[in-house]
Design an enzyme around this catalytic site. Sequence first.
Site, mmCIF file in Angstrom:
data_model
loop_
_atom_site.group_PDB
_atom_site.id
_atom_site.type_symbol
_atom_site.label_atom_id
_atom_site.label_comp_id
_atom_site.label_asym_id
_atom_site.label_seq_id
_atom_site.Cartn_x
_atom_site.Cartn_y
_atom_site.Cartn_z
ATOM 1 N N LYS A 21 -16.160 33.780 47.273
ATOM 2 C CA LYS A 21 -17.151 33.571 48.490
ATOM 3 C C LYS A 21 -17.989 32.443 48.678
ATOM 4 O O LYS A 21 -18.023 31.710 49.550
ATOM 5 C CB LYS A 21 -17.737 34.977 48.727
ATOM 6 C CG LYS A 21 -18.727 34.859 50.085
ATOM 7 C CD LYS A 21 -18.931 36.545 50.300
ATOM 8 C CE LYS A 21 -20.080 37.233 49.800
ATOM 9 N NZ LYS A 21 -21.434 36.490 49.727
ATOM 10 N N SER A 22 -18.764 32.334 47.348
ATOM 11 C CA SER A 22 -19.656 31.210 47.473
ATOM 12 C C SER A 22 -19.047 29.882 47.549
ATOM 13 O O SER A 22 -19.460 28.964 48.146
ATOM 14 C CB SER A 22 -20.277 31.269 46.030
ATOM 15 O OG SER A 22 -21.104 32.473 45.922
ATOM 16 N N ARG A 26 -19.069 27.019 50.688
ATOM 17 C CA ARG A 26 -19.537 25.677 50.555
ATOM 18 C C ARG A 26 -18.295 24.493 50.670
ATOM 19 O O ARG A 26 -18.631 23.446 51.150
ATOM 20 C CB ARG A 26 -19.926 25.188 48.907
ATOM 21 C CG ARG A 26 -21.291 26.041 48.509
ATOM 22 C CD ARG A 26 -21.380 26.225 47.162
ATOM 23 N NE ARG A 26 -22.681 26.785 46.654
ATOM 24 C CZ ARG A 26 -23.132 28.074 46.880
ATOM 25 N NH1 ARG A 26 -22.430 29.141 47.599
ATOM 26 N NH2 ARG A 26 -24.344 28.484 46.764
ATOM 27 N N GLY A 93 -26.179 35.575 54.041
ATOM 28 C CA GLY A 93 -27.580 34.919 53.460
ATOM 29 C C GLY A 93 -27.162 33.751 53.106
ATOM 30 O O GLY A 93 -27.808 32.674 53.334
ATOM 31 N N ARG A 121 -34.171 39.896 55.524
ATOM 32 C CA ARG A 121 -34.165 39.113 54.010
ATOM 33 C C ARG A 121 -34.925 37.705 54.294
ATOM 34 O O ARG A 121 -35.050 37.227 55.212
ATOM 35 C CB ARG A 121 -32.492 38.760 54.001
ATOM 36 C CG ARG A 121 -31.675 40.218 53.781
ATOM 37 C CD ARG A 121 -30.251 39.666 53.392
ATOM 38 N NE ARG A 121 -30.111 38.981 52.032
ATOM 39 C CZ ARG A 121 -28.889 38.435 51.568
ATOM 40 N NH1 ARG A 121 -28.011 38.728 52.478
ATOM 41 N NH2 ARG A 121 -28.763 37.733 50.346
ATOM 42 N N SER A 166 -32.183 31.187 42.334
ATOM 43 C CA SER A 166 -31.317 31.205 43.418
ATOM 44 C C SER A 166 -30.678 30.283 43.581
ATOM 45 O O SER A 166 -31.271 29.098 44.047
ATOM 46 C CB SER A 166 -32.239 31.693 44.754
ATOM 47 O OG SER A 166 -31.752 31.558 45.631
ATOM 48 N N ASP A 314 -24.874 39.693 41.484
ATOM 49 C CA ASP A 314 -24.035 40.604 42.579
ATOM 50 C C ASP A 314 -23.072 41.807 41.750
ATOM 51 O O ASP A 314 -22.681 42.422 42.620
ATOM 52 C CB ASP A 314 -23.174 39.623 43.354
ATOM 53 C CG ASP A 314 -23.897 38.528 44.037
ATOM 54 O OD1 ASP A 314 -25.187 38.975 44.238
ATOM 55 O OD2 ASP A 314 -23.485 37.647 44.539
ATOM 56 N N LYS A 341 -31.193 41.693 48.785
ATOM 57 C CA LYS A 341 -29.677 41.359 48.977
ATOM 58 C C LYS A 341 -29.607 42.078 50.648
ATOM 59 O O LYS A 341 -30.530 42.643 51.149
ATOM 60 C CB LYS A 341 -28.869 41.748 47.848
ATOM 61 C CG LYS A 341 -29.263 41.003 46.740
ATOM 62 C CD LYS A 341 -29.211 39.669 46.665
ATOM 63 C CE LYS A 341 -29.363 39.083 45.496
ATOM 64 N NZ LYS A 341 -29.154 37.465 45.526
ATOM 65 N N ARG A 387 -21.149 45.437 48.752
ATOM 66 C CA ARG A 387 -20.759 45.574 47.267
ATOM 67 C C ARG A 387 -21.111 47.203 47.056
ATOM 68 O O ARG A 387 -20.341 47.698 45.863
ATOM 69 C CB ARG A 387 -21.679 44.773 46.547
ATOM 70 C CG ARG A 387 -21.330 43.196 46.757
ATOM 71 C CD ARG A 387 -21.754 42.362 45.621
ATOM 72 N NE ARG A 387 -21.433 40.888 46.334
ATOM 73 C CZ ARG A 387 -20.209 40.272 46.122
ATOM 74 N NH1 ARG A 387 -19.308 40.907 45.669
ATOM 75 N NH2 ARG A 387 -20.314 39.064 46.704
#
Length: 428
Positions: A21-22, A26, A93, A121, A166, A314, A341, A387
């Site tokens: 996902k990250s 990107r 997020g 958040r 972060s 996570d 989160k 999650r």
Amino acid sequence: MRLLRNIENALQGTIRVPGDKSISHRAVMLGSIAQGKTVIEGFLPGEDCLSTIHCFQKMGVTIIQNGEHVEVFSDGLEELKEPAGILDVGNSGTTIRLMLGILAGTPFHACLQGDDSIAKRPMKRVTEPLRLMGAALDGRMDGTYTPISVRGSGLKSINYVSSVASAQVKSAILLAGLQAEGTTTVTEPHLSRDHTERMLEAFGAQVERDERTVSIQGGQQLKGTTVHVPGDISSAAFFLVAGAIVPNSQITIQNTGLNPTRTGIIDVLKRMGANIEITNISTLSSEPRGDLHITASELKGIEIGGEIIPRLIDEIPIIALAATQAEGITIIKDAHELKVKETNRIDTVVQELKKMGARIEATEDGMVIHGKTALRGADVSSHGDHRIGMMLAVASCIAEGETTLHHPEAVAVSYPNFFEQLEQLQNA
Ligand code: SPQ
């Protein structure tokens, strides 16, 4: 609502989990601000990454998404257009925080908003450094909560020491720094995931790195490229734990991302006594990957805290489940970040696992779990957090009787075919 049953057999078989996902976020973002065509293979077609695509399409970028294959056509950052409506980040997020970094330097107005979870958040962690760089940002409670509006402008570089490890804060500053005059530097207390740094280099930018500090020179032009996204280790984590705790299981998860800033789950499970083997290691698109093989074993309780926390943040919900099946006490500390989160993951993990009979208590910065405890089926909820939903589904495999999972649809945020793959392993 989804009815889940204790499984009769072991989990067996070979799967490939969806793209990271990250990295998928990107790749869309850097592709949208790079000159030329970017091709993304192995993209995660989960709701969060689709939100990122929709936001950039609203700013005039041509993005063609066909399942896991995505093509992005852009003439560079200067060609982004002022969006006519609100940019909807959904539940993501990563989308809102990284996009704020990009939009801090674009000469137009944009307003970003997401769902009820995003509205809770904290955004000050990015609006504050971006304001220091010269961007005009505002939002509820002085830029702390959505909706957040931004009017980008010429930016100046900063040397920022972040109080939180972060990747979203670091990445937002680096993406703004790419557009700032001079060299922007970010230092974090512990190293967080470094996909942005790796991918900026793959798109042709120079990034200087020294342990917990990273610097970028403004004014560099990115060039479109091909990104091969590995499987998401955060998704694989559910099957690593399932394979460890369901007796006699044997699971192989192919092509899983093994970036060292993300492999805390493997280190922790091994320390707990899990049998994990890694084969076929290679590196593609600057990201290491390999096949993970897990076989069921007896686990023992351990203490988890300090620098490893950002490397497995996570995965803490599923580690908590593993700890209920480990002999002895597991202590998870230094994990305050769990509170901000998609849900407060200290509260939701403790609340839901308790319903299933776990001996688990919340602490100020984590949780304490006593094992080994036989779990029982219960009426549980994901609270809309992907999650938490997947962790409870894995728990139901070993719980006696039936489990009713409310809001199972949340899993589509990061793992749209999660339940199908779980069934596939049960029936192999
Ligand atoms: O994108 P979002 O909603 O923040 O997703 C989560 C997740 O569980 O999928 C966190 F809730 O992952 C974050 C992660 O916790 C994704 C991320 C990234 O891609 O940069 C970094 C981590 O957050 P942070 O705040 O530690 O940088």
